[in-house]
Scaffold this motif. Sequence first.
Motif, mmCIF file in Angstrom:
data_model
loop_
_atom_site.group_PDB
_atom_site.id
_atom_site.type_symbol
_atom_site.label_atom_id
_atom_site.label_comp_id
_atom_site.label_asym_id
_atom_site.label_seq_id
_atom_site.Cartn_x
_atom_site.Cartn_y
_atom_site.Cartn_z
ATOM 1 N N ARG A 152 62.098 43.446 38.306
ATOM 2 C CA ARG A 152 60.998 43.995 39.108
ATOM 3 C C ARG A 152 60.538 45.340 38.556
ATOM 4 N NH1 ARG A 152 64.493 42.282 43.268
ATOM 5 N NH2 ARG A 152 64.911 44.421 43.963
ATOM 6 N N SER B 171 53.475 38.598 29.660
ATOM 7 C CA SER B 171 54.773 39.257 29.566
ATOM 8 C C SER B 171 55.921 38.271 29.751
ATOM 9 C CB SER B 171 54.857 40.357 30.618
ATOM 10 O OG SER B 171 56.153 40.876 30.710
ATOM 11 N N THR C 133 58.189 36.074 32.901
ATOM 12 C CA THR C 133 59.167 36.506 33.899
ATOM 13 C C THR C 133 59.879 35.290 34.467
ATOM 14 O OG1 THR C 133 59.502 37.750 35.951
ATOM 15 C CG2 THR C 133 57.510 36.423 35.818
ATOM 16 N N VAL D 54 54.656 46.799 33.543
ATOM 17 C CA VAL D 54 53.627 45.905 33.023
ATOM 18 C C VAL D 54 52.316 46.091 33.789
ATOM 19 C CG1 VAL D 54 52.954 43.468 32.839
ATOM 20 C CG2 VAL D 54 55.233 44.178 32.122
ATOM 21 N N LEU D 55 52.421 46.246 35.097
ATOM 22 C CA LEU D 55 51.240 46.331 35.957
ATOM 23 C C LEU D 55 50.720 47.753 36.167
ATOM 24 C CD1 LEU D 55 52.239 43.749 38.724
ATOM 25 C CD2 LEU D 55 50.701 43.405 36.780
ATOM 26 N N ALA E 60 46.303 40.904 36.885
ATOM 27 C CA ALA E 60 47.752 40.961 37.089
ATOM 28 C C ALA E 60 48.392 39.627 36.720
ATOM 29 C CB ALA E 60 48.060 41.311 38.546
ATOM 30 N N ARG E 61 47.774 38.537 37.113
ATOM 31 C CA ARG E 61 48.314 37.218 36.794
ATOM 32 C C ARG E 61 48.394 37.019 35.283
ATOM 33 N NH1 ARG E 61 45.190 34.526 39.857
ATOM 34 N NH2 ARG E 61 46.628 34.031 41.569
ATOM 35 N N ILE F 75 56.334 34.370 41.488
ATOM 36 C CA ILE F 75 55.361 35.395 41.847
ATOM 37 C C ILE F 75 54.267 34.801 42.733
ATOM 38 C CG2 ILE F 75 53.761 37.152 41.000
ATOM 39 C CD1 ILE F 75 56.539 37.686 40.028
ATOM 40 N N LEU G 77 58.351 44.648 35.567
ATOM 41 C CA LEU G 77 57.007 44.217 35.967
ATOM 42 C C LEU G 77 56.182 45.386 36.503
ATOM 43 C CD1 LEU G 77 57.762 40.786 37.671
ATOM 44 C CD2 LEU G 77 56.872 41.218 35.368
ATOM 45 N N ILE H 96 51.166 39.310 33.676
ATOM 46 C CA ILE H 96 52.520 38.820 33.920
ATOM 47 C C ILE H 96 52.779 37.538 33.133
ATOM 48 C CG2 ILE H 96 54.030 37.814 35.684
ATOM 49 C CD1 ILE H 96 53.028 39.941 37.600
#
Length: 204
Positions: A64, A110, A112, A70-71, A103-104, A116, A67, A107
């Motif tokens: 988390r 990236s 994960t 990332v965001l 955001a989608r 989500i 992320l 992620i």
Amino acid sequence: MIKRKGRARGLVAAGVGAAFLLGAVWTSAHGADPDPASDTKVGAAAQWSLPLDITGDAALSGERDRLRNVLRPLLAYDGGVIWDFAGKVLTIQMTSDAAIDQARGMIAESGTNLQINFVRVEYSAKELDDLSNRLLGNQLQWAGATGIGGGHDVRSNRVILQVDREYKDAATLVGAIENLKDPRVSLELLDAIEGWRPESRVDG
């Protein structure tokens, strides 16, 4: 203005800008902080012990946090996040459809191992944090008395202002909150729990 009643409860508050700190951060009513002496004792003892992952959440907490970074470019649209520990689902709230799409994509790129969910909300976490701090920190000035608890509740995407219905200045506080006529604010009237009464951030 939403008015509801209930017993004292925790407010889930966190966000991309708040290190995904998901837990109870509501402010408790005539308002004292925890005993600093006890914090010192715990800290002194803990510095010689190894951290224990009692909940088994350490690895997921690290993910988390990753992320969150990332965001970070979407901080202005961050509406807070909610971590469902039981279901291992992370709900990411953003204030626009475009931010959700970004955001989608970020992620997905990236990668994960977390499940989500994405939800659009009205207000950013920063806006509600700032509003909460201003209202709770300056109660005497705008409400005419002190005794309000609460805080930013990520789940409802609102600032919850809590008043003990039997508190001596309850009528004054409730009237002041209703007069705000602010759609970002919800009033919650609390029933005292036996042997305990809610307290506010500011002592009256």
